[in-house]
Motif scaffolding. Structure first.
Motif, PDB file in Angstrom:
ATOM      1  N   PRO A  20      91.187  11.482  33.944  1.00  0.00           N
ATOM      2  CA  PRO A  20      92.006  11.717  35.127  1.00  0.00           C
ATOM      3  C   PRO A  20      93.059  12.803  34.841  1.00  0.00           C
ATOM      4  N   PRO A  21      93.446  13.588  35.885  1.00  0.00           N
ATOM      5  CA  PRO A  21      93.052  13.435  37.292  1.00  0.00           C
ATOM      6  C   PRO A  21      91.710  14.078  37.624  1.00  0.00           C
ATOM      7  N   GLY A  22      91.168  14.914  36.736  1.00  0.00           N
ATOM      8  CA  GLY A  22      89.882  15.527  37.008  1.00  0.00           C
ATOM      9  C   GLY A  22      89.484  16.489  35.911  1.00  0.00           C
ATOM     10  N   ALA A  40      88.549  21.323  30.778  1.00  0.00           N
ATOM     11  CA  ALA A  40      88.791  22.190  31.925  1.00  0.00           C
ATOM     12  C   ALA A  40      88.975  21.322  33.158  1.00  0.00           C
ATOM     13  N   GLN A  41      90.026  21.584  33.922  1.00  0.00           N
ATOM     14  CA  GLN A  41      90.267  20.797  35.123  1.00  0.00           C
ATOM     15  C   GLN A  41      89.453  21.355  36.274  1.00  0.00           C
ATOM     16  N   VAL A  42      88.753  20.470  36.971  1.00  0.00           N
ATOM     17  CA  VAL A  42      88.003  20.852  38.159  1.00  0.00           C
ATOM     18  C   VAL A  42      88.990  20.879  39.315  1.00  0.00           C
ATOM     19  N   THR A  43      89.242  22.048  39.865  1.00  0.00           N
ATOM     20  CA  THR A  43      90.307  22.200  40.850  1.00  0.00           C
ATOM     21  C   THR A  43      89.933  21.645  42.220  1.00  0.00           C
ATOM     22  N   ASP A  44      88.639  21.553  42.521  1.00  0.00           N
ATOM     23  CA  ASP A  44      88.225  21.079  43.837  1.00  0.00           C
ATOM     24  C   ASP A  44      86.993  20.188  43.692  1.00  0.00           C
ATOM     25  N   PRO A  45      87.139  19.032  43.015  1.00  0.00           N
ATOM     26  CA  PRO A  45      85.960  18.204  42.724  1.00  0.00           C
ATOM     27  C   PRO A  45      85.383  17.544  43.971  1.00  0.00           C
ATOM     28  N   LEU A  55      86.820   7.921  38.565  1.00  0.00           N
ATOM     29  CA  LEU A  55      88.139   8.314  38.077  1.00  0.00           C
ATOM     30  C   LEU A  55      89.234   7.905  39.057  1.00  0.00           C
ATOM     31  N   ASP A  56      88.924   7.999  40.359  1.00  0.00           N
ATOM     32  CA  ASP A  56      89.919   7.699  41.395  1.00  0.00           C
ATOM     33  C   ASP A  56      90.057   6.214  41.672  1.00  0.00           C
ATOM     34  N   GLU A  57      89.028   5.436  41.304  1.00  0.00           N
ATOM     35  CA  GLU A  57      89.055   4.009  41.601  1.00  0.00           C
ATOM     36  C   GLU A  57      89.739   3.232  40.477  1.00  0.00           C
ATOM     37  N   HIS A  58      90.580   2.314  40.860  1.00  0.00           N
ATOM     38  CA  HIS A  58      91.267   1.480  39.868  1.00  0.00           C
ATOM     39  C   HIS A  58      90.688   0.059  39.835  1.00  0.00           C
ATOM     40  N   ARG A  59      89.846  -0.243  40.804  1.00  0.00           N
ATOM     41  CA  ARG A  59      89.200  -1.552  40.862  1.00  0.00           C
ATOM     42  C   ARG A  59      87.718  -1.365  41.102  1.00  0.00           C
ATOM     43  N   ALA A  90      92.430   6.182  21.704  1.00  0.00           N
ATOM     44  CA  ALA A  90      93.885   6.131  21.905  1.00  0.00           C
ATOM     45  C   ALA A  90      94.265   5.255  23.091  1.00  0.00           C
ATOM     46  N   GLY A  91      93.271   4.644  23.729  1.00  0.00           N
ATOM     47  CA  GLY A  91      93.536   3.775  24.868  1.00  0.00           C
ATOM     48  C   GLY A  91      93.610   4.488  26.194  1.00  0.00           C
ATOM     49  N   ASN A  92      93.265   5.773  26.220  1.00  0.00           N
ATOM     50  CA  ASN A  92      93.300   6.534  27.467  1.00  0.00           C
ATOM     51  C   ASN A  92      92.043   6.280  28.294  1.00  0.00           C
ATOM     52  N   PRO A  93      92.191   6.005  29.594  1.00  0.00           N
ATOM     53  CA  PRO A  93      91.011   5.748  30.434  1.00  0.00           C
ATOM     54  C   PRO A  93      90.222   7.034  30.695  1.00  0.00           C
ATOM     55  N   HIS A  94      88.929   6.907  30.697  1.00  0.00           N
ATOM     56  CA  HIS A  94      88.067   8.035  31.062  1.00  0.00           C
ATOM     57  C   HIS A  94      86.725   7.484  31.524  1.00  0.00           C
ATOM     58  N   VAL A  95      85.881   8.363  32.051  1.00  0.00           N
ATOM     59  CA  VAL A  95      84.580   7.956  32.575  1.00  0.00           C
ATOM     60  C   VAL A  95      83.491   8.759  31.882  1.00  0.00           C
TER      61      VAL A  95
END
Length: 202
Positions: A20-22, A40-45, A55-59, A90-95
């Motif tokens: 996150p965020p993208g 690289a950040q995807v500016t318009d995913p 990535l956007d869903e928390h549940r 490191a405990g960072n969330p990713h997909v």
């Protein structure tokens, strides 16, 4: 993940590792194993890509399989991916998302590969970008999945197929066109109803 062809003879794989965020930390293709993405950040995913949706869903489910249609260069491409939400060391969330191009598999399994892809595309385009997969297409993809021995391809068949785009702007443009078409059909239906009632009165 980078050497996916070591565990499968099917060469048409791809792999994403998204934060996150993208941000795409890594992007691999089995036919070209050199990394083409590195933080690289995807500016318009596109929000319909499973990896960005998770990535956007928390549940919700931590794993998901999806059949996707992409219109590119005047043709329809068909993919299936399996995405998983997890944490790094490191405990960072990713997909993590691994997927395959279904068209070569369908071509080797059926003589009607293009027809199958077109039927899924038509269903999605007639239902605002998301639709159940036609029965004949389900049977063809399921047969190809069993040959490939990839269980999550069959899992994806229980859900709808989605139209995905290279950029979110294309999604918004298509959604606007779909709304306009829906409105046009509503006006046509009302007009036909009025004409029908008028004829009956005569």
């Amino acid at each position: 993940m980078r050497r996916m062809t070591k565990v499968s003879p099917y060469p048409y794989w791809h792999f994403f590792d998204a934060y996150p965020p993208g941000y795409l930390r890594a992007v691999y293709r089995a036919t070209d194993t050199a990394a083409v993405g590195n933080m690289a950040q995807v500016t318009d995913p596109c929000p319909n890509w499973a990896v960005f949706r998770m990535l956007d869903e928390h549940r919700g489910a931590d794993r998901r399989s999806q059949i996707s249609v992409m219109r590119y260069g005047g043709q329809s491409l068909l993919y299936c991916c399996h995405s998983r939400r997890t944490n790094d060391m490191a405990g960072n969330p990713h997909v993590l998302s691994v997927g395959i191009d279904l068209v070569p598999a369908l071509r080797s399994h059926s003589t009607d590969a293009e027809k199958i892809v077109a039927s899924i595309t038509d269903e999605c385009l007639h239902h605002h970008g998301e639709a159940r997969i036609p029965k004949a297409a389900v049977e063809a993809i399921s047969g190809a999945a069993r040959v490939l021995n990839i269980a999550w391809v069959e899992d994806a068949l229980s859900g709808p197929a989605r139209v995905i785009c290279p950029r979110s702007a294309i999604v918004r443009e298509r959604a606007l066109r779909w709304r306009r078409r829906s409105r046009a059909r509503e006006i046509t239906d009302v007009r036909e109803e009025i004409i029908s009632k008028t004829r009956r009165r005569r």
